[in-house]
Design a protein around this motif. Sequence first.
Motif, PDB file in Angstrom:
ATOM      1  N   SER A 168      32.783  84.453  41.258  1.00 28.55           N
ATOM      2  CA  SER A 168      32.119  85.535  41.995  1.00 28.55           C
ATOM      3  C   SER A 168      30.615  85.450  41.789  1.00 28.55           C
ATOM      4  N   THR A 169      30.247  85.188  40.546  1.00 32.27           N
ATOM      5  CA  THR A 169      28.815  85.093  40.249  1.00 32.27           C
ATOM      6  C   THR A 169      28.166  84.001  41.089  1.00 32.27           C
ATOM      7  N   ILE A 215      29.100  90.675  37.222  1.00 37.22           N
ATOM      8  CA  ILE A 215      28.717  89.557  38.080  1.00 37.22           C
ATOM      9  C   ILE A 215      27.236  89.604  38.381  1.00 37.22           C
ATOM     10  N   GLU A 221      33.406  94.935  37.209  1.00 35.47           N
ATOM     11  CA  GLU A 221      33.356  93.492  37.382  1.00 35.47           C
ATOM     12  C   GLU A 221      32.089  93.120  38.142  1.00 35.47           C
ATOM     13  N   SER A 248      35.409  85.869  37.682  1.00 35.49           N
ATOM     14  CA  SER A 248      34.084  86.463  37.551  1.00 35.49           C
ATOM     15  C   SER A 248      33.018  85.380  37.681  1.00 35.49           C
TER      16      SER A 248
END
Lengths: 356, 1054
Positions: B658-659, B422, B418, B655
């Motif tokens: 998070s990015t 990201i 993940e 995701s």
Amino acid sequence: MALLVDKHRPRTLESLTYHPDLSARLSSLAASGDFPHLLIYGPSGAGKKTRITATLRALYGPGAEKIRIDSRVFLTTSNRKLEFNIVSSNYHLEITPSDVGNYDRVVIQDLLKEVAQTQQVDLAAKQRFKVVVINEADSLTRDAQAALRRTMEKYSPNLRLMLLANSTGNIIAPIRSRCLLMRVAAPTEAEIMDVLAKVGKKENYKSCEDLERRIAHDSERNLRRALLMFEAVHAQNDNPSDKTSIPPPDWEALIGVIATDIISERSPARILQVRAKLYDLLTHCIPATTILKTLTFKLMPKIDDGLKSEVIKWAAFYDHRIRMGSKAIFHLEAFVAKFMRLYEGNLLGMDIDFDD
Amino acid sequence: MPSDIRSFFGGKPAAAVEKPPPKAEATSKKRGRARKVVDDDDDDEVVTPKKATPKKAKIPEPEAQETTADDFFGKGRKPKRTEAVRPEVKKTNGVAKDTSKNTPKDKASSRAKKDSTYTGLDVDEFPDDMDADEGGDNFKSEAKVGRRAGDDYQEGTDDDDDLPLLPTKKRASGKQGKAKAEDDDFEPDGDVDIKEDDDFVVPDVEEDIKPAKKPIKKRKAAAIDSDDDDLEVEEKQPSKKRTSPLKKSRQTTKPKMVTGQHEESAEMKAIFDSIPTVNAPEPPPKAEDGAKPKFQYGAHANSATPADALDPSQFPQGQENCLAGLTFVFTGQLQRLGREQGQTLIKQYGGKVTGAPSKKTSYVVLGDDAGPKKLQTIKQHGIKTINEDGLFALISKLPANGGDSAAAEKFAEKQAKEEETIRKAAAEMEREEKARLAAKAKTKPQSSGQAGSQSKGKEPDAPDNRLWTVRYAPTQLNQICGNKAQVDKLARWLRAFPKNQKTKFKMPGADGSGTFRAVMIHGPPGIGKTTAAHLVAKLEGYDVVESNASDTRSKKLVETGLKGVLSTTSLMGYFSKGAEEVEEGKKKLVLIMDEVDGMSAGDRGGVGALAAVCKKSQIPMILICNDRKLPKMKPFDFVTYDMPFRRPTTEMIRSRISTIAFREGLKMPPNIINALIEGTGADIRQVVNMISTAKLDSQNMTYDESKDMSKAWEKHIVLKPWEMVGKILGGGLFNAASQSSLNEKQELYFNDHEFAPLMLQENYLGTKPQRANKYQGNPKMHSLATLDLVSKAADSISDGDLADRMIHGTQQQWSLMPAHAMFSFVRPASFVAGTMAGHQTRFTAWLGKNSNQGKLMRMVKEIQGHMRLRVSADRNEIRQTYMPLLFDRLVRRLEDDGKEAVPDVIDLMDHYFLTREDWDAIYEIGVGDNDMEKHKIESQAKATFTRLYNKASHPMPFMKASQVLAPKRAPAKDRPDLDEAFDESEDDAPPDDVKDDEEDNDLSKDKYVKAPMKKKPAAGASKKRKSKAADNDDEEEEEEPKTKKGKTKARAKK
């Protein structure tokens, strides 16, 4: 074909069967020409209205008995239309201001002033004044009573009031002081029996003293109820005997059922069932205070003596609450819960304290 | 330290006493303690140990001697502890796998479980019918118990050994933490999470995962130094994920544990081993007769929090993310932990909670009354079952980031992946940003789609001052979170639009969208509907014309305003390349009508007009709304192609978030992001806004902060009356453990202050008051306690009614509302709060009853009004004394005697001026024995009654003033009859007769007439009246002055 209670209602002061001194005073008042404002009070079924009707007849003659109902519309300050029924003859009117609830002041002000400002036009009339009979005067609001006080003095030449109430408790002192207070006590059981015997004779019923005594007792000294019960018994049994059971009114029977329910099981689930029955009574127009009172007296014989004072105390407490509050069922239910809790505690012989 | 407690129970020599202590609890405790500062803990944890220790300690006692011996061996073996454990583990494992062999192990654990009840008996005088068979169980499984005890013992020793070590460990981790800050190499701890953290801290470094391996080794080495024996160290090594050689070796040596695919390090195994399992009750036998025991939802509803739930402050403190990679399932009612609390706890430590057990489930947290289906699955897959103690043990024992267990490794791997995406996404973003800036620098309109959405940026150097929601709006289809299928569909439809246009929208196409000129996207806010529409349009080369709630969209404006748009082409393409040839793609237009359900009163007819436009539009239209089901959206049925957008799942959003966080340099572990997303109901926009706010405060966010934040941002939802009452009564708000303040409880009332007290009153009797539970053992006391509580609640409700009167009465004291809230809502609930199992929340009956009462009251009033000429009684007297008799004479007669009774009945009614409606009222108003339900009147008798009644004329005492239509002359009000003089003779006739005569005359002449039949003759009496009759209802037409005249006339005639 009328019911007995109305068919055999006495029409003149002379034919009234009990309270002879009261009748005598009324007739002498009527004859004197100087008739005061009257405040007649006493429990239901004691004969207040009958005495008033008879007095009016004594005042004006039979013309006072030709009554009719008129409907009037009053406009409140907020432009709400109030419909109001007036029972009237040429010489008097009879109003029930509590019909319009909180707007009774409007009716009292408008109507009484209107009546008071008009003189009796009928020259043949025996009296120069008109009589206004106010039913249920004890449920007049404070505002309405205040509106009444000045009117009573100012327009006394044209207007005499007869206030009818169950008790003087709710009537403000200024009004009481302006009226001649007259208490019509409930007839004794013997007097009721007397009346029943007379009526039975007129109707050609077989006289049955014990039955009459029981009716007189069950009626709680309410002559109207006694007569209606008397008729009910005779309607249901062609040939009633001393043993014939007297059917209680439907609502009283139901309250009896509630009392049995409460005693037989004490649990939240039972309270729910009782609530349904209480709702039933309330929706069918049995006043909450009547329910509470009847219920309390139905419960009384079923409980220990030690508990009685406590139960009565709480009954009075919730009775007060019913009057203070707006949702009667809440207080009735609280009484039921309280009773169950007391009864259960008494049964277990121990108490519990949750004040932890 | 726990020795005091133990000695209290055991009374054995200190050494012996210390050993036997309950494997699980003691261990867990110790671990927990070890994590903390060792010395302090005693005080903190006394509560838990107390409960746990006695239970377990007592029973094993007899065997303790045995065990001690064992123990000593164990101790001797100590360094080889792992080996000792392993065989056993194998065994357990085998058992777990093999259902047939299940029994011994089950018994052992069942013993462990039941013991608690047993000891409970002594101490708390639990009324337990089970103790008999428990004893039996005990004996039966004595051998087993011995074994178990030995087992325990070993673990006990472990713990003892560990005790000194653990602090060191702790120190180590502390060091790690510190190291994290300074030394990148040191920190990764073999766990992805931390790595992730790393990344967040140093966003610019494009790290790959390899470096992680090294640090692990180091860490391991450190561990070795600090404490554990070699063996343990060896076992720890496997913890590093992706250290394949090690893994292999582990596989050969060790039986598989939790996941069954990976082997655990000895340490982890020891930990997992030490978790006290409970054994799952046998799933109820599948009834042979096929009658499946019905799962009664009612019995399980509202049971979220147990009565004696623990206070959250008593929850163990675990290492960060220690449950990483583990999957939990809750079933049944836990004794000391609310399900929601438990789930929060697990999520807080990085674990995963799923609804139903499966092969992948690591642990089932088992309570009472577990679902039969779940038990079945548990048995089938041999899933480990634990109770709260086991869960707490796990939390307090497991090292940070799930340690090196296989599950954690897997999890870490996933995380790494993940992470990778990201970072890639972030890089992508970076690139875009650069491209955009470059484009900006050239001041050339960027039309390449990707950066296009960000076209209205700033000067290259100026800080980016756009909202995050704009800055991070997706620029590619794959950046849209969720609803992929719908977005694709939208794109397809848009692409096919010109073709469909050519075929005149006759071809439905593959998905049936070909016949529509408009699509309707609907779904909850913040999930990217508008974004998707714009993006798709852009990517398909359309120019967007947008209209939203900020524009007036009334019928007229829609019709005229859109006309210009609907048949035009975009000029954009003409200008884009200056004088050069028109860019073909830029000629297309799409109309996006946003917030269609926002068309309000000001937009009269707009919806209809828009729907009409949708039918003949020449350009594609995308309509967007939140709620498609609203009645006002009806015109769009069959006109638009519906595309429901759903809330994306947490994973889809995470995701992306998070990015964003990564790019912004925010440190946000996944469990925190999850909490945010769940807290907002998957509203992407809100999450983005939240983290943008969070950025202002700090660079990182804790789990609790995130929870608080999503709570603070919670969209305010007004609870329905049912939910309110369920929450206050059955929601555990009054648990000792509950954290809800008085104010919060009061807030519930204000969700709907009119219904709250009524609903509470309706339902407060349906609970099993939790406060009465302490008398559970004594049914009599319990019922008394219940009644006491109920009575108190009822009293409080009664108090509340008085407050209500002050508010709604003449005084209008609205400031008393909080007091009313307390009396009528919070306080009663405080007495009777408890499980509402088996009680169906009902809607308040008061409203219905009250209106019914009003209706019947009006009827009684009416009746009294009618009877008034004959009867002196007031309303209540009428109801209480006359009604029963009238019921007899009017209703029962009809019921008993049928139609023969009709004349009598009508006669009596006429005497009292009762109408047909009054008869119905009397029929309805009986209670008890006179209940109308109990008296069914033959339809024939009733029909006869009605017919005969209508045939004849009936006296009516008066007219209703309201039904007198506007009088032509002066209104009645101005001229009361009393003022009118009319000749009145003093009749000599008996008054009765006179009255009757008079009335009869009056009534017939004046049309005090109910029946329409009668009206005509009556109307003939006077012309004026006739005209009036035409105006009025058949029932009443009358006006006072006239009446008087009529009367006079009548009299004159006479």
